[in-house]
Scaffold this motif. Structure first.
Motif, mmCIF file in Angstrom:
data_model
loop_
_atom_site.group_PDB
_atom_site.id
_atom_site.type_symbol
_atom_site.label_atom_id
_atom_site.label_comp_id
_atom_site.label_asym_id
_atom_site.label_seq_id
_atom_site.Cartn_x
_atom_site.Cartn_y
_atom_site.Cartn_z
ATOM 1 N N LYS A 84 -26.908 4.389 -10.190
ATOM 2 C CA LYS A 84 -26.846 3.473 -9.052
ATOM 3 C C LYS A 84 -26.510 4.178 -7.735
ATOM 4 O O LYS A 84 -25.952 3.566 -6.826
ATOM 5 C CB LYS A 84 -25.841 2.335 -9.311
ATOM 6 C CG LYS A 84 -26.220 1.459 -10.496
ATOM 7 C CD LYS A 84 -25.268 0.299 -10.668
ATOM 8 C CE LYS A 84 -25.686 -0.586 -11.827
ATOM 9 N NZ LYS A 84 -24.766 -1.732 -12.023
ATOM 10 N N LEU A 85 -26.874 5.467 -7.648
ATOM 11 C CA LEU A 85 -26.682 6.176 -6.390
ATOM 12 C C LEU A 85 -27.940 6.136 -5.534
ATOM 13 O O LEU A 85 -27.861 6.245 -4.312
ATOM 14 C CB LEU A 85 -26.287 7.635 -6.648
ATOM 15 C CG LEU A 85 -24.870 7.866 -7.171
ATOM 16 C CD1 LEU A 85 -24.623 9.353 -7.370
ATOM 17 C CD2 LEU A 85 -23.837 7.287 -6.222
ATOM 18 N N VAL A 86 -29.100 6.024 -6.174
ATOM 19 C CA VAL A 86 -30.351 5.916 -5.432
ATOM 20 C C VAL A 86 -31.137 4.743 -5.995
ATOM 21 O O VAL A 86 -30.823 4.230 -7.077
ATOM 22 C CB VAL A 86 -31.189 7.219 -5.532
ATOM 23 C CG1 VAL A 86 -30.398 8.418 -5.034
ATOM 24 C CG2 VAL A 86 -31.688 7.459 -6.948
ATOM 25 N N GLU A 87 -32.141 4.323 -5.257
ATOM 26 C CA GLU A 87 -32.973 3.216 -5.713
ATOM 27 C C GLU A 87 -34.424 3.472 -5.333
ATOM 28 O O GLU A 87 -34.714 4.082 -4.291
ATOM 29 C CB GLU A 87 -32.506 1.890 -5.101
ATOM 30 C CG GLU A 87 -32.529 1.850 -3.586
ATOM 31 C CD GLU A 87 -31.934 0.579 -3.028
ATOM 32 O OE1 GLU A 87 -31.408 -0.226 -3.809
ATOM 33 O OE2 GLU A 87 -32.006 0.391 -1.791
ATOM 34 N N PHE A 88 -35.333 3.037 -6.216
ATOM 35 C CA PHE A 88 -36.755 3.204 -5.954
ATOM 36 C C PHE A 88 -37.277 1.976 -5.215
ATOM 37 O O PHE A 88 -37.013 0.845 -5.601
ATOM 38 C CB PHE A 88 -37.520 3.374 -7.268
ATOM 39 C CG PHE A 88 -39.003 3.503 -7.079
ATOM 40 C CD1 PHE A 88 -39.558 4.703 -6.628
ATOM 41 C CD2 PHE A 88 -39.841 2.433 -7.341
ATOM 42 C CE1 PHE A 88 -40.924 4.818 -6.432
ATOM 43 C CE2 PHE A 88 -41.205 2.545 -7.159
ATOM 44 C CZ PHE A 88 -41.755 3.740 -6.706
ATOM 45 N N ARG A 89 -38.010 2.219 -4.132
ATOM 46 C CA ARG A 89 -38.629 1.142 -3.366
ATOM 47 C C ARG A 89 -40.136 1.282 -3.489
ATOM 48 O O ARG A 89 -40.698 2.329 -3.166
ATOM 49 C CB ARG A 89 -38.196 1.211 -1.896
ATOM 50 C CG ARG A 89 -36.693 1.053 -1.707
ATOM 51 C CD ARG A 89 -36.273 1.152 -0.255
ATOM 52 N NE ARG A 89 -34.811 1.128 -0.120
ATOM 53 C CZ ARG A 89 -34.166 1.293 1.035
ATOM 54 N NH1 ARG A 89 -34.867 1.494 2.158
ATOM 55 N NH2 ARG A 89 -32.847 1.262 1.073
ATOM 56 N N ALA A 90 -40.779 0.235 -3.977
ATOM 57 C CA ALA A 90 -42.209 0.268 -4.262
ATOM 58 C C ALA A 90 -43.008 0.747 -3.058
ATOM 59 O O ALA A 90 -42.798 0.286 -1.929
ATOM 60 C CB ALA A 90 -42.683 -1.119 -4.685
ATOM 61 N N ASN A 91 -43.914 1.672 -3.323
ATOM 62 C CA ASN A 91 -44.831 2.237 -2.320
ATOM 63 C C ASN A 91 -44.129 3.014 -1.207
ATOM 64 O O ASN A 91 -44.757 3.388 -0.220
ATOM 65 C CB ASN A 91 -45.692 1.127 -1.686
ATOM 66 C CG ASN A 91 -46.496 0.356 -2.713
ATOM 67 O OD1 ASN A 91 -47.062 0.942 -3.636
ATOM 68 N ND2 ASN A 91 -46.517 -0.965 -2.570
ATOM 69 N N ARG A 92 -42.826 3.245 -1.367
ATOM 70 C CA ARG A 92 -42.094 3.966 -0.324
ATOM 71 C C ARG A 92 -41.351 5.184 -0.857
ATOM 72 O O ARG A 92 -41.125 6.140 -0.142
ATOM 73 C CB ARG A 92 -41.109 3.029 0.375
ATOM 74 C CG ARG A 92 -41.773 1.855 1.112
ATOM 75 C CD ARG A 92 -40.748 1.034 1.850
ATOM 76 N NE ARG A 92 -40.072 1.814 2.871
ATOM 77 C CZ ARG A 92 -38.939 1.423 3.474
ATOM 78 N NH1 ARG A 92 -38.369 0.287 3.129
ATOM 79 N NH2 ARG A 92 -38.376 2.184 4.388
#
Length: 241
Positions: A84-92
């Protein structure tokens, strides 16, 4: 049944690609540890303020900087996502996670309880040698130049205090919560007066641990974390609960 001598010969014998079995084992071990090393590097970048909440992690640039392929970097990012330190953002792509003030306040409460428990356990284990090592770190904190010098040492001291509990599981839980709070904790210690007050609290905690006063150490350590929570709330214009 093969003898030990035969097994060693098999290990050092060459394969069709020119690598010995032993070299292949070493290469596989290095490959498995590489993502872990990258995880540690990214965590340090977050701790040191190189990466902040909302910053995009450029996998290609990071791979180039570390001299590795993108595969281990991508694997390291997936590990940090689970933490929970990073997060994936769709298409970004992958971004350093941003947490709300409310989430941070809840994490502070959990961390305070864990830190207090660590103090209660550590008081039975801290002797003169351990207390001297802790005070040496506190001395370094007094001499630290600015936030960039102070904050990593502060993290080191807190982890040392928790490790003295003798509970690996407690250390693991504390680390997980603390890592999510790095962004807020840096800001809470920006003023020099806050850093001085925080380190004075460290010294009082060390005194109680060396004296074997588990309950007093636990109370001071829990209050130490909650003081950080109150600084965070004040900075964000919210009243203390």
């Amino acid at each position: 049944m093969s003898t030990l001598y035969e097994e060693v010969r098999a290990d050092v014998g060459e394969n069709s690609d020119g690598m010995t079995a032993l070299q292949r084992k070493v290469a596989e071990r290095q490959a498995s540890s590489l993502p872990h090393m990258i995880v540690e590097e990214l965590e340090q970048m977050i701790i040191n303020g190189v990466l902040g909440g909302g910053d995009r992690i450029n996998e290609s640039a990071l791979a180039l900087r570390l001299g590795v392929s993108r595969g281990p970097v991508r694997e390291a990012c997936r590990h940090l996502e689970r933490s929970k330190l990073v997060e994936f953002r769709a298409n970004r792509g992958m971004f350093v996670r941003e947490i709300t003030v409310e989430e941070a306040a809840q994490l502070y409460d959990i961390r305070a309880t864990l830190f207090g428990l660590a103090g209660r356990l550590a008081a039975a284990r801290v002797g003169t040698t351990e207390a001297a090592a802790l005070r040496a770190t506190a001395d370094r904190l007094d001499e630290a130049s600015g936030m960039d010098g102070y904050y990593p040492l502060n993290v080191e001291l807190h982890r040392h205090l928790v490790a003295l509990s003798g509970s690996p599981r407690l250390v693991e839980l504390y680390d997980g919560v603390s890592k999510e709070l790095h962004l807020f904790r840096r800001h809470g210690l920006e003023p020099g007066a806050a850093r001085r007050t925080s380190n004075e609290q460290h010294r009082r905690i060390i005194d109680q641990l060396e004296a074997g006063n588990g309950e007093d150490a636990a109370r001071l350590m829990e209050a130490h974390i909650l003081a950080g929570k109150n600084r965070m709330l004040a900075e964000h214009g919210q009243s203390r609960p």
